[in-house]
Write an enzyme that holds these catalytic residues in place. Structure first.
Site, PDB file in Angstrom:
ATOM      1  N   ASP A   1       6.545 -80.161   7.844  1.00  0.00           N
ATOM      2  CA  ASP A   1       6.901 -80.677   8.795  1.00  0.00           C
ATOM      3  C   ASP A   1       8.050 -79.886   9.711  1.00  0.00           C
ATOM      4  O   ASP A   1       9.245 -79.774   9.276  1.00  0.00           O
ATOM      5  CB  ASP A   1       7.354 -82.173   8.562  1.00  0.00           C
ATOM      6  CG  ASP A   1       6.956 -82.896   9.703  1.00  0.00           C
ATOM      7  OD1 ASP A   1       6.263 -82.694  10.783  1.00  0.00           O
ATOM      8  OD2 ASP A   1       7.755 -84.086   9.860  1.00  0.00           O
TER       9      ASP A   1
ATOM     10  N   HIS B   1      13.018 -84.627  21.266  1.00  0.00           N
ATOM     11  CA  HIS B   1      13.085 -85.325  20.083  1.00  0.00           C
ATOM     12  C   HIS B   1      14.427 -84.886  19.299  1.00  0.00           C
ATOM     13  O   HIS B   1      15.248 -85.440  18.918  1.00  0.00           O
ATOM     14  CB  HIS B   1      11.873 -85.136  19.158  1.00  0.00           C
ATOM     15  CG  HIS B   1      11.864 -85.856  17.898  1.00  0.00           C
ATOM     16  ND1 HIS B   1      12.248 -87.078  17.757  1.00  0.00           N
ATOM     17  CD2 HIS B   1      12.080 -85.186  16.819  1.00  0.00           C
ATOM     18  CE1 HIS B   1      12.226 -87.356  16.314  1.00  0.00           C
ATOM     19  NE2 HIS B   1      12.255 -86.019  15.839  1.00  0.00           N
TER      20      HIS B   1
ATOM     21  N   ARG C   1      24.529 -87.982  15.890  1.00  0.00           N
ATOM     22  CA  ARG C   1      25.838 -87.609  16.209  1.00  0.00           C
ATOM     23  C   ARG C   1      26.603 -87.745  17.086  1.00  0.00           C
ATOM     24  O   ARG C   1      26.668 -86.671  18.185  1.00  0.00           O
ATOM     25  CB  ARG C   1      25.906 -86.087  15.681  1.00  0.00           C
ATOM     26  CG  ARG C   1      25.238 -85.808  14.339  1.00  0.00           C
ATOM     27  CD  ARG C   1      25.035 -84.230  13.981  1.00  0.00           C
ATOM     28  NE  ARG C   1      23.907 -83.630  14.943  1.00  0.00           N
ATOM     29  CZ  ARG C   1      22.833 -83.784  14.413  1.00  0.00           C
ATOM     30  NH1 ARG C   1      22.122 -84.580  13.515  1.00  0.00           N
ATOM     31  NH2 ARG C   1      21.811 -83.212  15.226  1.00  0.00           N
TER      32      ARG C   1
ATOM     33  N   GLU D   1       5.960 -91.345  14.051  1.00  0.00           N
ATOM     34  CA  GLU D   1       6.068 -90.208  14.538  1.00  0.00           C
ATOM     35  C   GLU D   1       5.053 -89.848  14.989  1.00  0.00           C
ATOM     36  O   GLU D   1       3.798 -89.490  14.272  1.00  0.00           O
ATOM     37  CB  GLU D   1       6.954 -88.944  13.934  1.00  0.00           C
ATOM     38  CG  GLU D   1       8.306 -89.755  13.509  1.00  0.00           C
ATOM     39  CD  GLU D   1       9.473 -88.538  13.004  1.00  0.00           C
ATOM     40  OE1 GLU D   1       8.841 -87.601  12.248  1.00  0.00           O
ATOM     41  OE2 GLU D   1      10.768 -88.504  12.889  1.00  0.00           O
TER      42      GLU D   1
ATOM     43  N   GLU E   1       2.861 -86.839  16.366  1.00  0.00           N
ATOM     44  CA  GLU E   1       2.850 -85.058  16.034  1.00  0.00           C
ATOM     45  C   GLU E   1       1.482 -84.610  16.258  1.00  0.00           C
ATOM     46  O   GLU E   1       0.538 -85.303  16.111  1.00  0.00           O
ATOM     47  CB  GLU E   1       3.483 -85.078  14.646  1.00  0.00           C
ATOM     48  CG  GLU E   1       4.804 -85.417  14.344  1.00  0.00           C
ATOM     49  CD  GLU E   1       5.533 -84.917  13.397  1.00  0.00           C
ATOM     50  OE1 GLU E   1       4.984 -84.043  12.635  1.00  0.00           O
ATOM     51  OE2 GLU E   1       6.667 -85.580  12.907  1.00  0.00           O
TER      52      GLU E   1
ATOM     53  N   ASP F   1       3.655 -89.115  11.086  1.00  0.00           N
ATOM     54  CA  ASP F   1       4.698 -88.895  10.036  1.00  0.00           C
ATOM     55  C   ASP F   1       5.587 -90.375   9.862  1.00  0.00           C
ATOM     56  O   ASP F   1       6.895 -90.330  10.513  1.00  0.00           O
ATOM     57  CB  ASP F   1       5.738 -87.565  10.433  1.00  0.00           C
ATOM     58  CG  ASP F   1       6.762 -87.617   9.418  1.00  0.00           C
ATOM     59  OD1 ASP F   1       6.521 -87.942   8.631  1.00  0.00           O
ATOM     60  OD2 ASP F   1       7.764 -86.893   9.988  1.00  0.00           O
TER      61      ASP F   1
ATOM     62  N   ARG G   1      13.655 -95.058   8.618  1.00  0.00           N
ATOM     63  CA  ARG G   1      14.833 -94.534   9.115  1.00  0.00           C
ATOM     64  C   ARG G   1      16.105 -94.894   8.245  1.00  0.00           C
ATOM     65  O   ARG G   1      17.063 -94.157   8.193  1.00  0.00           O
ATOM     66  CB  ARG G   1      15.298 -95.004  10.312  1.00  0.00           C
ATOM     67  CG  ARG G   1      14.082 -94.540  11.367  1.00  0.00           C
ATOM     68  CD  ARG G   1      13.728 -93.189  11.540  1.00  0.00           C
ATOM     69  NE  ARG G   1      12.923 -92.560  12.245  1.00  0.00           N
ATOM     70  CZ  ARG G   1      12.252 -91.449  12.604  1.00  0.00           C
ATOM     71  NH1 ARG G   1      12.800 -90.462  11.791  1.00  0.00           N
ATOM     72  NH2 ARG G   1      11.503 -91.294  13.419  1.00  0.00           N
TER      73      ARG G   1
ATOM     74  N   GLN H   1      15.964 -92.983   4.817  1.00  0.00           N
ATOM     75  CA  GLN H   1      16.042 -91.387   5.251  1.00  0.00           C
ATOM     76  C   GLN H   1      17.576 -91.003   5.293  1.00  0.00           C
ATOM     77  O   GLN H   1      18.244 -90.194   5.040  1.00  0.00           O
ATOM     78  CB  GLN H   1      15.446 -90.898   6.500  1.00  0.00           C
ATOM     79  CG  GLN H   1      15.344 -89.627   6.777  1.00  0.00           C
ATOM     80  CD  GLN H   1      14.518 -89.489   8.340  1.00  0.00           C
ATOM     81  OE1 GLN H   1      13.854 -90.121   8.932  1.00  0.00           O
ATOM     82  NE2 GLN H   1      14.835 -88.164   8.834  1.00  0.00           N
TER      83      GLN H   1
ATOM     84  N   LYS I   1      10.230 -90.251   4.080  1.00  0.00           N
ATOM     85  CA  LYS I   1       9.182 -89.794   4.560  1.00  0.00           C
ATOM     86  C   LYS I   1       7.871 -89.595   3.712  1.00  0.00           C
ATOM     87  O   LYS I   1       6.632 -89.563   4.162  1.00  0.00           O
ATOM     88  CB  LYS I   1       9.368 -88.275   5.035  1.00  0.00           C
ATOM     89  CG  LYS I   1      10.470 -88.044   5.941  1.00  0.00           C
ATOM     90  CD  LYS I   1      10.045 -88.376   7.384  1.00  0.00           C
ATOM     91  CE  LYS I   1      11.179 -87.661   8.521  1.00  0.00           C
ATOM     92  NZ  LYS I   1      10.348 -87.888   9.749  1.00  0.00           N
TER      93      LYS I   1
ATOM     94  N   THR J   1       1.767 -89.940   5.157  1.00  0.00           N
ATOM     95  CA  THR J   1       1.578 -89.163   6.233  1.00  0.00           C
ATOM     96  C   THR J   1       0.141 -89.424   6.824  1.00  0.00           C
ATOM     97  O   THR J   1      -0.797 -88.963   5.812  1.00  0.00           O
ATOM     98  CB  THR J   1       2.007 -87.782   6.303  1.00  0.00           C
ATOM     99  OG1 THR J   1       3.248 -87.654   5.571  1.00  0.00           O
ATOM    100  CG2 THR J   1       1.798 -86.939   7.299  1.00  0.00           C
TER     101      THR J   1
ATOM    102  N   THR K   1       7.954 -84.660  15.725  1.00  0.00           N
ATOM    103  CA  THR K   1       7.792 -85.496  17.025  1.00  0.00           C
ATOM    104  C   THR K   1       7.616 -85.255  18.344  1.00  0.00           C
ATOM    105  O   THR K   1       8.612 -84.236  18.499  1.00  0.00           O
ATOM    106  CB  THR K   1       8.980 -86.881  16.781  1.00  0.00           C
ATOM    107  OG1 THR K   1       8.835 -87.305  15.598  1.00  0.00           O
ATOM    108  CG2 THR K   1       8.644 -87.724  17.679  1.00  0.00           C
TER     109      THR K   1
ATOM    110  N   GLU L   1      13.673 -93.299  18.987  1.00  0.00           N
ATOM    111  CA  GLU L   1      13.911 -93.148  20.179  1.00  0.00           C
ATOM    112  C   GLU L   1      13.721 -93.991  21.148  1.00  0.00           C
ATOM    113  O   GLU L   1      14.598 -94.311  21.987  1.00  0.00           O
ATOM    114  CB  GLU L   1      12.986 -91.517  20.544  1.00  0.00           C
ATOM    115  CG  GLU L   1      13.754 -90.502  19.778  1.00  0.00           C
ATOM    116  CD  GLU L   1      12.826 -89.564  19.750  1.00  0.00           C
ATOM    117  OE1 GLU L   1      12.977 -88.404  20.868  1.00  0.00           O
ATOM    118  OE2 GLU L   1      11.761 -89.333  19.144  1.00  0.00           O
TER     119      GLU L   1
END
Lengths: 390, 390
Positions: free
Chosen positions: B107, B114, B123, B180, B182, B214, B218, B221, B234, B238, B325, B339
């Site tokens: 992945d 993204h 962050r 996600e 993708e 995907d 969260r 993760q 994850k 999938t 993503t 997001e």
């Protein structure tokens, strides 16, 4: 370390080929190989489905623990000469291939001294272990395509790294090629998607054990790994023993791990703590540069499996679970050059003269492992690999 | 978004089964399925090796670009009724299975909006993109065993998370289950270990394209990912389209990526920049909650392949490469709930009433994608999935 360990107590499985013949399942006994396809054809071994005539152990592994036990029992009688005198093919006359088709490959990080050394090297001044480490066996998925049998040469990878943090990255051959001394656990029987494997039943899924060299390009790994983890720094090659030692052969060597689990892990990981008492070493160009023991693993393979599946993920026949680099508390017990040379800051003096920080072209690395001694000894298959220039 | 896109311009491949029959290769045409095994048996399609009678596309994919082109050309003539009037099986009468056996699943993280949103969320105050991002397509290996065909329900995973940073971790059902959006690129022809695939030749290895969800937990993760990347957050599932759209069908929709590559990437990643102009959307319980376009991908699949193999790692038939993503710069163009709801801080109001931060039990998600319009439109196979309680 004794050259023995391949007597009746071991009987590891592999895939071998004689010149001009098809690959098939063999079992090592001393310096010879039993041809299981031939034994089955002669009616000396039960083999529904013809799993011993295959070029990979997967079909045999998928038959499950009863078939493994019955075959092992029968092989033990055969090599004792109780029923017949089976022919042995000299090891020198066969080529050893990758023993099984690798489904998913997961590499764990389960030795506390290795994890703490990594923290001290890369995050000096911070807490050596990340906050999650004592709560779960941390791991990540690796590349199955590049798992190779010991004996296969390994070409130094090229990639991007950033040796100078204030300059742009550079592309070229890795300058920090490393070894990692690990055990690899091979999954025999699958589990069902959506159904976590309880920790108490987890070890029953394991067919056997190999040594595993998780070759690592530290400079490539360092630049790429934030935030999604190792990728090209690891994916160029992972070498495993051509011989898979049955879990049954290692059962007598279950022992308490050397580090207690504190705090107690969550319920789904709780079991009587155990490890395998297997003496391990790294040999570089004929010189032993590290000695450690698999009792340095904090998390057991049963806990790794329970963790891996607790979210509903399934096991498949041929999954490979690396233990993570196995290090002890002393310098001479460190399972990687990253730790042995403290990321290059403390070069390792070699008895043959010279020193090493990381691997040089032409270097040959051998991983060895043995449990017990004398006739009861059980050796893991050596993992040999020579570094080719980029 | 049009319900069309499955005309002669598309002709995607899948694996289907009618009740009581063996799975085999089919091609979707409108609301029907062409039975390729039957066409080959009737002498209407060339199929050396019987690859269309297999329960996975791998054997056909391994035949390579010439066989793909010849088969596509022949199918185009067949559905036009030039040579014969082929029988179509109604889509409603078949079960669609996973279209290929997944070898390695990687992945990537190739959409700049993204990646930058992830940085801003996790962050805050720091540079949104990590230092490596503009120099290489960052990626990691995922779990092949749990790639499932769209339509398969997905059970909410359990795992450890640490909602309160000052308290110990907790174990339970994920409270932040996400999607996600993708693209997934499917590798048809393998490469050789030790031989990097040049960027100019990389796209020729790609057989086709799927949509890929995907699914991500969260909270799991976030706690597990440092320093080795995502794992159980994850690996539970999938989902991919049951139909693989051939790269040839998407060739007319090659277009410039929306974001320029600055700085210029290193030599091994340098090519005329390209992406695919595919309109994409996420539907939640029948309501479209995001619309974006695959031109938002900064790195092309050719660059991803060149990067993946530059260290000597090999491709295999059946490798699956997720794009990461796909998000655009506007809020309504974000390809994940992470997001869209800014990690829960800005709940998404639903037209049907109520709101969402992350997925609730019973929610049904559908990913859709289409290139072009009218008769020339090429749709990717929908990826549908309903969330089951933990």
């Amino acid at each position: 370390m004794s050259a023995g360990g391949f007597g009746r107590a071991n009987l590891p499985y592999g895939i071998f080929r004689r010149a001009g013949e098809a690959p098939r399942v063999g079992v090592r006994f001393g310096d010879g190989v039993l041809d299981l396809a031939a034994l089955a054809a002669d009616g000396l071994l039960d083999d529904p489905g013809g799993t011993f005539a295959q070029p990979a152990l997967n079909a045999f592994m998928a038959r499950g623990p009863e078939a493994w036990a019955a075959t092992r029992d029968r092989l033990g009688r055969l090599v004792s000469g109780v029923d017949a005198e089976p022919e042995l093919i000299a090891l020198a006359d066969v080529e050893l291939l990758l023993p099984f088709a690798v489904a998913d490959y997961v590499d764990f990080w389960s030795s506390i001294h290795h994890a703490a050394n990594s923290g001290r090297i890369f995050r000096p001044g911070a807490e050596p272990l990340p906050p999650n480490w004592r709560h779960m066996p941390i791991g990540y998925h690796g590349r199955s395509a590049t798992v190779v049998a010991g004996g296969t040469p390994v070409r130094r990878p090229r990639g991007q790294s950033r040796p100078d943090r204030d300059a742009p990255p550079v592309f070229g051959p890795s300058a920090k090629l490393d070894v990692e001394l690990e055990l690899g656990f091979v999954i025999g029987t699958p589990s069902t998607i959506g159904e976590p494997v309880p920790v108490d039943g987890a070890a029953a899924h394991v067919f056997g054990v190999v040594l595993l060299n998780d070759w690592s390009a530290r400079d490539i790994q360092a630049f790429e790994s934030q935030p999604l983890g190792p990728f090209l720094g690891k994916s160029f090659a992972t070498s495993i023993s051509p011989w898979v030692t049955p879990m049954a052969a290692l059962a007598p060597f279950r022992a308490a791990p050397l580090a207690p689990q504190e705090p107690a892990p969550p319920e789904y990981l709780r079991e009587e703590p155990w490890a395998l008492d297997v003496a391990l070493e790294i040999e570089l160009n004929g010189e032993t540069i590290a000695r450690t023991n698999a009792r340095q693993l904090y998390w057991s393979v049963a806990q790794q499996i329970a963790h891996l599946t607790v979210n509903g993920a399934s096991l498949r026949t041929g999954d490979l679970l690396g233990s993570g680099t196995i290090s002890g508390p002393e310098r001479a017990e460190r399972g990687s050059l990253l730790e042995l040379s403290w990321n290059g800051a403390e070069p390792l003096a070699l008895a043959a003269g010279g020193e090493r920080t990381f691997l040089e072209d032409g270097d040959e690395v051998v991983l060895r492992g043995i449990a017990g001694d004398g006739d009861a000894a059980v050796a893991l298959g050596d993992v040999r690999g020579r570094v080719l220039e980029a």
